[in-house]
Design a protein around this motif. Structure first.
Motif, PDB file in Angstrom:
ATOM      1  N   PRO A 122      -7.741 -16.030  63.657  1.00  0.00           N
ATOM      2  CA  PRO A 122      -6.941 -17.232  63.975  1.00  0.00           C
ATOM      3  C   PRO A 122      -5.720 -16.939  64.843  1.00  0.00           C
ATOM      4  N   THR A 123      -5.024 -15.824  64.570  1.00  0.00           N
ATOM      5  CA  THR A 123      -3.842 -15.517  65.382  1.00  0.00           C
ATOM      6  C   THR A 123      -4.223 -15.145  66.808  1.00  0.00           C
ATOM      7  N   GLY A 124      -5.346 -14.434  66.973  1.00  0.00           N
ATOM      8  CA  GLY A 124      -5.791 -14.077  68.315  1.00  0.00           C
ATOM      9  C   GLY A 124      -6.174 -15.290  69.133  1.00  0.00           C
ATOM     10  N   VAL A 125      -6.900 -16.216  68.497  1.00  0.00           N
ATOM     11  CA  VAL A 125      -7.294 -17.447  69.197  1.00  0.00           C
ATOM     12  C   VAL A 125      -6.063 -18.290  69.526  1.00  0.00           C
ATOM     13  N   PHE A 126      -5.150 -18.407  68.565  1.00  0.00           N
ATOM     14  CA  PHE A 126      -3.942 -19.211  68.791  1.00  0.00           C
ATOM     15  C   PHE A 126      -3.082 -18.621  69.900  1.00  0.00           C
TER      16      PHE A 126
ATOM     17  N   GLY B 229     -18.928 -17.570  72.004  1.00  0.00           N
ATOM     18  CA  GLY B 229     -18.931 -16.318  72.764  1.00  0.00           C
ATOM     19  C   GLY B 229     -17.921 -15.324  72.229  1.00  0.00           C
ATOM     20  N   VAL B 230     -16.770 -15.822  71.768  1.00  0.00           N
ATOM     21  CA  VAL B 230     -15.776 -14.941  71.161  1.00  0.00           C
ATOM     22  C   VAL B 230     -16.337 -14.314  69.892  1.00  0.00           C
ATOM     23  N   GLY B 231     -17.072 -15.130  69.111  1.00  0.00           N
ATOM     24  CA  GLY B 231     -17.684 -14.599  67.887  1.00  0.00           C
ATOM     25  C   GLY B 231     -18.661 -13.482  68.172  1.00  0.00           C
ATOM     26  N   LEU B 232     -19.454 -13.629  69.227  1.00  0.00           N
ATOM     27  CA  LEU B 232     -20.388 -12.571  69.601  1.00  0.00           C
ATOM     28  C   LEU B 232     -19.642 -11.303  69.997  1.00  0.00           C
TER      29      LEU B 232
END
Length: 317
Positions: free
Chosen positions: A115-119, A235-238
């Motif tokens: 969550p912090t990386g995405v935010f 794509g981030v999840g992969l």
């Protein structure tokens, strides 16, 4: 896909055998004598020779290796030179602490980094993003021991909610007490490794925000958050899956330090003590088991990544 799995398993076996040779040879270069440790400083030369014969240390090195590695394929991990107990039994007992600790650390790592990386990527260029990135950089740079001491100071000292050290003598007979004993160690490992994964998640999310398919989704009327959620985050999840094997390996290595700091009776603390006592049969078997686990996790991550990423499947075909 079947061919890829078989190839990956073959590479796994080759890497494991190479690791066994490296572990066996490296431990033989360490100073100290197991027979001297067992017999004590007052042991006579005759007594030392008898102990070496009992331990099989008088046999050729190649024979010692083949006996040891052959035992692995039959489920015999050897016997501790100091206690005389089967290594497999001790590993199973200590793993009851290390495995839950690693899993809890993994949950903390993902809960912190994703969550912090995405935010931070979504708010890139703003004060909040810069503050989070600076905090992650600082956490990654601080030694694990320092983070653990800070966790003890806050969680066990100022707040007094959690135990500072130790593990229940009755193990998991009282699950709540056992879990409470692992909270601070898991936070320590998870925060340090989460700071490392954070930078990767942030970079992957920034790449996803600039991807053509996300821009196309926004051009078709989707808001920026919705376009990222529906078209960018898969794509981030992969990408996260592709590095998860390395992160799990880092968690296992981190447990060696943290178990010492928090006095946890796990594999890491046992390994450090056995190295100091020159219990070579136990040390080499423990190292090889841990190496096998890390190699297996890496292979599973590769297979899972191949199975869920259509780009890799199409490239192979």
């Amino acid at each position: 896909m079947t061919r890829f799995v078989l190839t990956r398993l073959g590479l796994l076996v080759i890497a494991w055998i190479a690791a066994s040779l490296l572990v066996f040879a490296t431990l033989r270069l360490l100073p100290g004598d197991v027979a001297q440790v067992i017999g004590g400083v007052q042991a006579s030369p005759a007594r030392l020779a008898e102990l070496r014969e009992q331990l099989g240390l008088d046999r050729p090195v190649a024979v010692q290796y083949l006996d040891w590695i052959g035992g692995f394929f039959t489920g015999d991990l050897g016997t501790s030179a100091l206690t005389g107990t089967p290594v497999a039994a001790e590993l199973a007992q200590k793993a009851q602490v290390t495995i839950p600790l690693t899993l809890m650390s993994l949950l903390v790592l993902l809960a912190v980094a994703v969550p912090t990386g995405v935010f931070a990527a979504y708010r890139s260029g703003r004060a909040s993003s810069r503050a989070i990135s600076a905090g992650a950089l600082l956490t990654a740079a601080v030694p694990t021991v320092a983070v653990g001491l800070l966790a003890i100071l806050v969680g066990a000292g100022w707040l007094g909610w959690l135990p500072a050290q130790g593990f229940p003598r009755d193990g998991w007979q009282d699950p709540l007490r056992a879990l409470r004993a692992l909270v601070l160690p898991a936070l320590t490992i998870g925060l340090v490794e989460g700071a490392v994964l954070f930078r990767f998640v942030r970079s992957a999310t920034l790449t996803a925000l600039d991807a053509d398919h996300v821009r196309t989704a926004r051009a078709q009327g989707l808001t920026r958050p919705r376009a990222l959620l529906e078209h960018g985050l898969p794509g981030v999840g992969l990408s996260i899956v592709s590095v998860l094997g390395l992160q799990i390996a880092a968690l296992i290595v981190g447990a060696v330090v943290v178990e010492q700091l928090f006095s946890l009776p796990g594999l890491g603390r046992m390994l450090v003590g056995d190295v100091g006592n020159r219990d070579l049969p136990k040390v080499q078997s423990t190292l090889l088991v841990l190496t096998g686990v890390i190699l297996l996790i890496g292979a599973l991550v590769d297979v899972i990544h191949r199975a869920i990423d259509p780009r890799l499947r199409s490239a192979a075909s």
